[in-house]
Enzyme design. Structure first.
Site, PDB file in Angstrom:
ATOM      1  N   HIS A  79      -1.855   4.369  -4.689  1.00  0.00           N
ATOM      2  CA  HIS A  79      -0.977   3.288  -5.144  1.00  0.00           C
ATOM      3  C   HIS A  79      -0.396   3.723  -6.492  1.00  0.00           C
ATOM      4  CE1 HIS A  79      -3.699   0.694  -2.481  1.00  0.00           C
ATOM      5  NE2 HIS A  79      -2.545   0.853  -1.852  1.00  0.00           N
TER       6      HIS A  79
ATOM      7  N   GLU B 206      -1.458   2.501 -10.164  1.00  0.00           N
ATOM      8  CA  GLU B 206      -2.867   2.485 -10.565  1.00  0.00           C
ATOM      9  C   GLU B 206      -3.144   3.729 -11.402  1.00  0.00           C
ATOM     10  OE1 GLU B 206      -3.953  -0.154  -6.640  1.00  0.00           O
ATOM     11  OE2 GLU B 206      -4.935   1.779  -6.865  1.00  0.00           O
TER      12      GLU B 206
ATOM     13  N   HIS C 172      -8.969   4.235  -7.453  1.00  0.00           N
ATOM     14  CA  HIS C 172      -7.973   3.153  -7.546  1.00  0.00           C
ATOM     15  C   HIS C 172      -8.301   2.229  -8.710  1.00  0.00           C
ATOM     16  CE1 HIS C 172      -6.122   3.316  -3.359  1.00  0.00           C
ATOM     17  NE2 HIS C 172      -7.080   4.211  -3.300  1.00  0.00           N
TER      18      HIS C 172
ATOM     19  N   GLU D  76     -12.889   1.427  -7.076  1.00  0.00           N
ATOM     20  CA  GLU D  76     -12.020   0.487  -7.790  1.00  0.00           C
ATOM     21  C   GLU D  76     -12.538   0.408  -9.219  1.00  0.00           C
ATOM     22  OE1 GLU D  76      -9.353  -0.900  -6.642  1.00  0.00           O
ATOM     23  OE2 GLU D  76      -9.540  -0.639  -4.459  1.00  0.00           O
TER      24      GLU D  76
END
Ligand code: ZN
Length: 332
Positions: free
Chosen positions: A53, A56, A148, A211
């Site tokens: 993404h 990010e 991410h 994450e």
């Protein structure tokens, strides 16, 4: 090449596409894709990806710092390494994606989409991974870490999402994730179109989507918040001791998925709802015409709620705690 991120953002191929130093040789394979081979033989192969993404940015900056140390010969390398910046185009525009979410397209799902940038990139990344894994022998230990940051805040600020896996997770992989500072691990129980699922399913790699905090623009990140992950990654590359584990991560598994089927979809959460917010049994989570989605278990926790997804896509995951595991590990 001195700075892999700058080079990637320039949208130009590098003047020099391969090189070597005392530790390793490197080869630029394509935009945002760099392979490192240590001079010493090794039985391990690692894929590190970031920027799947494009907005990010913190993990991209962390990976870039380590890559530049490798390129400059300032860091030893103990494994074969493939580094991927997933969406250079989206990184340049500071967006999550251009046309569709790259991290839903793997495992050939890109073929269901009209020709676009993300579909082409998913295809390219699948090819690159296949070539990389197949270059090693079949005994080689394969790990894939996909880094991410999340769209929203979270009760667990750093956590990992584990793809479906048929065999047991290797202990040293789980230990590395704990050393990287992850506070929770979420285990999928169905296949998905993520990059890590592709590595797990097709190459039996131990893989995790990490994450690591909230998405912010390039240069706005407080990288000290990511120090455990950065140090654990550096230790993995160079075969050094891992950071100590303070507390093993809590474990969750996916209980159900909230899916957006139509324009009528309404998600009964707001933009301030944190990841891992708990809801009691019977809570109405979403409506979509005459379809309703309720909390089914005694207590479920929401992950990645996002009503603004394309039709047919995931608008959120609901989780339950893996109590058996959490109690036996004494982490509560
Ligand atoms: Zn992401």
């Amino acid at each position: 090449m001195q700075d892999f991120l700058k080079q990637t953002l320039s949208a130009e191929p590098p003047a020099q596409t391969s090189g070597h130093n005392e530790q390793l040789s490197w080869q630029w394979l394509d935009e945002g894709i760099l392979e490192f081979t240590p001079h010493r033989p090794t039985a391990r192969a690692l894929v590190v990806s970031a920027g799947i993404h494009g907005n990010e940015t913190a993990p991209i900056e962390i990976v870039n710092e380590l890559v530049n140390e490798l390129l400059a010969g300032k860091r030893t390398l103990q494994l074969r390494l493939l580094v991927i910046f997933g969406s250079p185009e989206a990184m340049r525009s500071g967006k999550r994606y251009q046309r569709c979410d790259l991290n839903r397209l793997f495992g050939g799902r890109w073929q269901q989409y009209e020709d676009n940038m993300e579909a082409r990139r998913a295809w390219r990344l699948e090819q690159v991974l296949e070539t990389f894994w197949q270059a090693g022998n079949c005994e080689e230990i394969r790990w894939h870490l996909d880094l991410h940051t999340a769209i929203r805040g979270s009760w667990h600020t750093q956590f990992g999402v584990m793809p479906l896996r048929d065999s047991a997770w290797p202990d040293d992989f789980l230990h590395w994730l704990a050393a990287a500072g992850l506070q929770a691990l979420v285990f999928h129980r169905t296949p998905g179109g993520t990059f890590t699922h592709y590595s797990s399913q097709h190459f039996n790699a131990a893989s995790c989507t990490l994450e690591l905090g909230k998405a912010l623009p390039f240069g706005s990140n407080d990288l000290s918040l990511f120090s455990a992950a950065r140090d654990a990654l550096a230790a993995l590359l160079s075969g050094e001791a891992l950071p100590p584990v303070n507390e093993p991560p809590l474990r969750y598994r996916v209980s159900q998925q909230i899916t957006r089927f139509s324009e009528a979809f309404v998600l009964h959460m707001n933009s301030a709802t944190l990841n891992f917010t708990a809801f009691p049994q019977g809570t109405l989570l979403a409506e979509d015409g005459d379809k309703r989605c309720y909390v089914q278990q005694a207590r479920e926790y929401v992950l990645f709620p996002n009503p603004n997804v394309a039709k047919g896509q995931r608008a959120g995951l609901m989780l339950v705690e893996d109590n058996a595991h959490n109690e036996t590990s004494g982490s509560r």
